[in-house]
Design an enzyme around this catalytic site. Structure first.
Site, PDB file in Angstrom:
ATOM      1  N   GLY A  15     -37.409   8.971 -22.379  1.00  0.00           N
ATOM      2  CA  GLY A  15     -37.383   9.452 -23.768  1.00  0.00           C
ATOM      3  C   GLY A  15     -36.714  11.006 -23.840  1.00  0.00           C
ATOM      4  O   GLY A  15     -37.290  11.739 -23.384  1.00  0.00           O
ATOM      5  N   ARG A  76     -33.880   4.295 -20.088  1.00  0.00           N
ATOM      6  CA  ARG A  76     -34.812   3.989 -19.228  1.00  0.00           C
ATOM      7  C   ARG A  76     -33.991   2.756 -18.308  1.00  0.00           C
ATOM      8  O   ARG A  76     -33.904   1.908 -18.993  1.00  0.00           O
ATOM      9  CB  ARG A  76     -35.904   3.521 -19.841  1.00  0.00           C
ATOM     10  N   ASP A 107     -42.372  11.417 -15.849  1.00  0.00           N
ATOM     11  CA  ASP A 107     -42.923  10.707 -14.448  1.00  0.00           C
ATOM     12  C   ASP A 107     -41.858   9.698 -13.918  1.00  0.00           C
ATOM     13  O   ASP A 107     -41.614   9.609 -12.660  1.00  0.00           O
ATOM     14  CB  ASP A 107     -44.258  10.375 -14.299  1.00  0.00           C
ATOM     15  N   THR A 129     -40.533  15.872 -21.632  1.00  0.00           N
ATOM     16  CA  THR A 129     -40.892  15.055 -22.429  1.00  0.00           C
ATOM     17  C   THR A 129     -41.942  15.564 -23.585  1.00  0.00           C
ATOM     18  O   THR A 129     -42.540  16.705 -23.199  1.00  0.00           O
ATOM     19  CB  THR A 129     -41.991  13.956 -21.502  1.00  0.00           C
ATOM     20  N   ASP A 131     -44.479  14.572 -24.420  1.00  0.00           N
ATOM     21  CA  ASP A 131     -45.892  14.036 -24.476  1.00  0.00           C
ATOM     22  C   ASP A 131     -46.680  15.131 -23.670  1.00  0.00           C
ATOM     23  O   ASP A 131     -48.160  15.194 -23.861  1.00  0.00           O
ATOM     24  CB  ASP A 131     -46.015  12.850 -23.392  1.00  0.00           C
ATOM     25  N   ASP A 133     -47.193  15.117 -20.605  1.00  0.00           N
ATOM     26  CA  ASP A 133     -48.371  14.372 -19.798  1.00  0.00           C
ATOM     27  C   ASP A 133     -47.956  14.579 -18.192  1.00  0.00           C
ATOM     28  O   ASP A 133     -48.353  13.470 -17.508  1.00  0.00           O
ATOM     29  CB  ASP A 133     -48.382  12.952 -20.208  1.00  0.00           C
ATOM     30  N   ARG A 175     -47.634   8.762 -25.964  1.00  0.00           N
ATOM     31  CA  ARG A 175     -47.901   7.757 -24.958  1.00  0.00           C
ATOM     32  C   ARG A 175     -49.476   7.685 -24.741  1.00  0.00           C
ATOM     33  O   ARG A 175     -50.218   7.617 -25.754  1.00  0.00           O
ATOM     34  CB  ARG A 175     -47.138   7.868 -23.787  1.00  0.00           C
TER      35      ARG A 175
END
Ligand code: F6P
Length: 355
Positions: A15, A76, A107, A129, A131, A133, A175
């Site tokens: 993304g 992706r 990741d 990202t 996120d 995360d 996410r």
């Protein structure tokens, strides 16, 4: 002794995130300053498989830092998960005499970097990202902009909620991680934040809303993290109306959170890690992610970054620790603990000041 680098490849994958362009610019400028050419890979790992590349000049990246998205495009790519796809990518690297790659993404992107470096192409990852995360780093490129966008959207919703004495339930991307939702909730004084990380008490939320309404409060914002589940937000709107008598609406900004002009914070972070990655490659390093920890830019071994991520997300199998030293394991456990603590502390603050 420093290896003589001919070319560095750079790609963005997964993304997109605001600030990726600042990272591309930084990598390109730093490499060119060292007399190393830069091969921009178009469309992430797909471009590496298809030999879709563009040699980048200073002029190509001169005006990209203020733009959202990624000038190198992103995707992706499932083909890159197969051996045949990886080998095609290696061929492209060899064809263009790419001596090292900087990959920008999350990741999944780092998994690709790991596979590519196992085939002899040194790779360095930059966390990109919205996120946030990636457990190994305190922040990721795009996180700050996404939070700011989320905050601005909630402020707009607050205006109309106030006029109509309503509640708005807003679902924000991220996410499985609740970082964006939690931080935006704190910034907009949400009456509640719902995340996967912390159990949510609906009854307590209704009671709080009723008490605040009795005290004269007109508008309410509830922030829900995407990871809680697709139907939660819409369903919760109905439940809020039934249980509090307060009219409610639902909003899902979705990919809007991924766009827009990157904030200063994202651009500066991207600039720092981009230049740092080039230095690391030129020093002969590979298989690392460039992170920020407590305000400092640092490197984290890719394997450690993967494992600590899986540990934090509860996906790790015990045997995955076998290849790590006791020091690494202790570091990873402490980091996971720190992340949980930080999250809970902010959550508690939101609970305390919510209205
Ligand atoms: O990882 C970034 C992200 O925007 C997540 O927040 C979201 O869950 C996902 O990507 C959406 O993916 P796509 O752009 O493929 O719909």
């Amino acid at each position: 002794m420093e290896k003589k680098f001919r070319r560095i490849g750079v790609l963005t994958s997964g993304g997109d995130a605001p600030g990726m362009n600042a990272a591309i610019k930084s990598v390109t400028a730093a490499a060119l300053a060292h007399g190393v050419e830069v091969v921009g890979i178009i469309g992430g790992y797909r471009g590496l498989i298809d030999n879709n590349v563009k040699y980048l000049t200073t002029a190509d990246v001169a005006d990209i830092v203020s733009r959202g998205g990624t000038a190198l495009y992103s995707a992706r790519c499932t083909e890159f998960m197969e051996e045949a796809g990886i080998m095609k990518a290696v061929e492209t690297c060899k064809k263009h005499e790419i001596d090292g790659m900087v990959v920008i993404g999350g990741d999944g992107t780092f998994r690709g970097a790991y596979d590519l470096s196992a085939k002899g192409i040194p790779c360095i990852g930059l966390p990109g990202t919205i996120d946030n995360d990636i457990t190994a780093t305190d922040v990721t490129i795009g996180f700050d902009t996404a939070m700011t966008t989320g905050m601005n959207l909630c402020d707009k919703l607050r205006d109309t909620c106030e006029s109509h004495s309503r509640c708005n339930v807003v679902e924000l991307m991220g996410r499985n991680a609740g970082y964006i939702a939690l931080n935006v909730g704190a910034a907009v004084n949400a009456v509640a934040v719902v995340t996967k990380e912390i159990p949510f008490d609906k009854e307590a939320c209704y009671a709080r809303m009723k008490k605040l309404r009795a005290a004269g409060q007109q508008s309410f914002i509830v922030v829900v993290a995407e990871g809680v589940g697709a139907d939660f937000g819409e369903q919760f709107v109905k439940e809020i109306e039934e249980n509090t008598g307060i009219e409610a609406r639902f909003c899902r900004p979705a990919h809007i959170l991924r766009g827009g002009v990157p904030t200063l914070r994202d651009r500066v972070f991207a600039a720092k890690v981009g230049a740092y990655a080039v230095e690391m490659l030129l020093q002969g390093k590979s298989n690392i992610v460039i992170c920020e920890r407590k305000g400092d830019i640092c490197e984290c071994d890719l394997d450690v970054a993967f494992t600590v991520d899986r540990m934090y997300k509860g996906k790790m199998k015990p045997e995955e620790l076998d290849k790590h030293s006791p020091e690494e394991i202790a570091y990873m456990e402490a980091l996971c603990e720190e992340r949980r603590k930080e999250f809970k502390e902010l959550y508690d603050t939101v609970e305390l000041i919510c209205c």
